[in-house]
Write an enzyme that holds these catalytic residues in place. Structure first.
Site: not given
Ligand code: C5P
Length: 238
Positions: A12, A34, A61-67, A70, A125, A187, A217
């Site tokens: 990220d 990712k 991880d672009l979370k595609f959401h469309d028709i 597409t 999340t 975490r 992070r």
């Molecule tokens: O920094 P952190 O550990 O919170 O990053 C979590 C990564 O997972 C981010 O890239 C976020 O876009 C991704 N993600 C998420 N929850 C989801 C799907 C993906 O946090 N349900």
């Protein structure tokens, strides 16, 4: 005996140079890198080609959401870039998810490459039950919505879902040992939760049945990303 989950480091960051630095620092530790909307929007598909040329596994991880048409086209394009795993959003519905699963299969046959895994995002999340009510999406609890969406994902032929550690054990019970459960919001002790609401330690995620852990992070913000990744792996290996 629980299986040790695969570790996915989230790139990220905003530049290809920043991503390359992280990939170099983490080489040989994590299983996947990712690429999310932040890096992809800034640097484009060339970034994916470079990562694949470097021989690493890529989770787009672009979370595609469309028709459906597409999303099918986007899945074919991602498969053509050689990504190993990608996300679509379960909110797009059963026909959209089916179209994605079929597109992944067709692309791998056409390109003679391994079929990328397709996983469905259930509920971010970073969202709580109250947040779901705010967007007029659902009045029940998060876990029941995750299970409902996971059922649709399985029916559509997806390989698994993205779910937090709070729902992972219920998903594992319902969908068996081979269903992919990707869990973000990881975490290690002492790490700040930031905007994530449904968080847990790497060990707790493993105990709950997650097969893949996404860590952003706590790795890329650490003074030594490599040490942070190795500490997570040590915690998982117990
Ligand atoms: O920094 P952190 O550990 O919170 O990053 C979590 C990564 O997972 C981010 O890239 C976020 O876009 C991704 N993600 C998420 N929850 C989801 C799907 C993906 O946090 N349900």
């Amino acid at each position: 005996m629980k299986r040790i989950p695969r570790l996915i480091a989230a790139l990220d960051v905003e530049t290809a140079a920043g991503a390359a630095g992280l990939v170099g620092a983490l080489s040989g530790t994590v299983d996947y890198f990712k690429v999310g909307s932040r890096l992809f929007t800034a640097e484009g598909p060339g970034m994916i080609r470079e990562l694949k040329e470097g021989g690493v596994s890529v989770f787009l991880d672009l979370k595609f959401h469309d028709i459906p048409a597409t999303v099918a086209g986007s899945v074919r394009a991602a498969a053509g870039l050689g990504v190993d795993m990608m996300t679509i959003h379960t909110c797009g519905g059963l026909p959209m998810m089916r179209a994605a699963a079929e597109a992944a299969m067709e692309a791998s046959l056409k390109n003679n490459t391994a079929r990328p895994l397709i996983v469905g995002v259930t509920v971010l999340t970073s969202m709580s039950s109250e947040d779901l009510i705010d967007v007029s999406c659902y009045e029940g609890d998060v876990e029941s919505l995750v299970l409902r969406r996971a059922k649709l994902a399985a029916a559509a032929g997806l390989d698994g879902v993205v779910a937090s550690v709070r729902e992972a054990s219920a998903v594992r019970r319902e969908f068996g040992p081979d269903f992919v459960i990707v869990t973000p919001g990881i975490r290690p002790a002492g790490a700040a939760s930031g905007d994530q609401k449904r968080v847990a330690s790497p060990r707790a995620a493993m105990e709950s049945g997650s097969s893949h852990l996404v860590v952003g992070r706590p790795i890329y913000d650490a003074p030594s990303p490599r040490d942070a990744a190795e500490a997570i792996l040590a915690e998982l290996r117990g």
